[in-house]
Design an enzyme around this catalytic site. Structure first.
Site, mmCIF file in Angstrom:
data_model
loop_
_atom_site.group_PDB
_atom_site.id
_atom_site.type_symbol
_atom_site.label_atom_id
_atom_site.label_comp_id
_atom_site.label_asym_id
_atom_site.label_seq_id
_atom_site.Cartn_x
_atom_site.Cartn_y
_atom_site.Cartn_z
ATOM 1 N N ASP A 44 0.867 -1.168 0.000
ATOM 2 C CA ASP A 44 0.000 0.000 0.000
ATOM 3 C C ASP A 44 0.914 1.231 0.000
ATOM 4 O O ASP A 44 2.106 1.131 0.324
ATOM 5 C CB ASP A 44 -0.891 -0.038 1.241
ATOM 6 C CG ASP A 44 -1.691 1.232 1.432
ATOM 7 O OD1 ASP A 44 -2.386 1.640 0.487
ATOM 8 O OD2 ASP A 44 -1.602 1.820 2.529
ATOM 9 N N ASP A 89 -0.082 5.151 0.992
ATOM 10 C CA ASP A 89 -0.295 6.061 2.127
ATOM 11 C C ASP A 89 -0.354 5.299 3.448
ATOM 12 O O ASP A 89 -1.189 4.402 3.614
ATOM 13 C CB ASP A 89 -1.608 6.841 1.949
ATOM 14 C CG ASP A 89 -1.617 7.682 0.691
ATOM 15 O OD1 ASP A 89 -0.888 8.673 0.647
ATOM 16 O OD2 ASP A 89 -2.358 7.336 -0.249
#
Length: 226
Positions: free
Chosen positions: A14, A16
């Site tokens: 991922d 953020d």
């Protein structure tokens, strides 16, 4: 990790809250958007729980934090205000989490392929990684608007693995939220949860390992492989 051969493995991250601490810049852009609608800026302590499902979801959460109803606002111009501010100030304050870049480099040195699966839009995800000079380390970067359905739909991760030239049966997802965990579970992948991100915390399942640092992330990846 020394001596470990990870050839044929794809590690999907991922963005953020997992690779990059983008909260300061997202906070500034969200508040710019909210203030354009006459709403009160949210405090920084609140932003961490608003990240992970895309900018529009963040704006809706900001409206709710104000005690207002999103039905009273047109989300599209707020979204455009957010995007314009974010593009102009991208990575002004955002930085990789401690040891994230060194860990990616070690994975690449051992033969692994790395990829990014994010609910950011494609252009913004690429802009963040380009600005931080990290794009070249990833065989695929797949944003929310580049797939039919974004996370928590597992197809988003599967498409990222395929774009990186990998195989689902030799892939691991690393993320910081319930959205990432649900997507990994939906895709049938083991999941490494990082606690230093934005959350919310995942429900958990047998193939999930919880980590607090990138050193622990690396150890978890090795354990899953074995």
């Amino acid at each position: 990790m020394t001596g470990t051969d990870m050839t044929g493995w794809t590690i999907v991250f991922d963005l953020d809250g997992t690779l990059i601490d983008t909260a300061p810049d997202l906070h500034a852009s969200l508040n710019h958007s909210l203030e354009s609608a006459g709403l009160t800026p949210v405090p920084f302590v609140a932003i961490r729980g608003m990240i992970g499902e895309g900018a529009k979801a963040m704006i809706r959460k900001g409206i709710a934090w104000n005690g207002d109803d999103e039905a009273n606002h047109d989300i599209e111009p707020l979204w455009e205000a957010f995007l314009a501010h974010y593009r102009e100030n991208i990575c002004r304050l955002s930085r990789p989490f401690p040891d994230a870049v060194a860990s990616i480099d070690r994975l690449l040195e051992t033969g692994a392929v790395c990829a990014v699966c994010t609910n950011k839009t494609q252009k913004l995800a690429e802009a963040v990684l380009d600005t931080l000079n990290l794009s070249g380390r990833f065989s695929a970067i797949v944003g929310a608007d580049a797939v039919p359905e974004k996370k928590p739909n597992g197809d988003h991760i599967i498409r990222t693995i395929k774009a990186a030239g990998g195989m689902e049966r030799r892939a691991i997802m690393v993320g910081d939220s319930q959205t990432d965990e649900r997507a990994a579970r939906d895709a049938g992948l083991p999941f490494v949860f990082v606690t230093f991100g934005y959350g919310p915390e995942p429900e958990g399942f047998p193939e999930m390992v919880t980590t607090n640092t990138y050193k622990e992330v690396m150890a978890a990846i090795t354990t899953i492989m074995s």
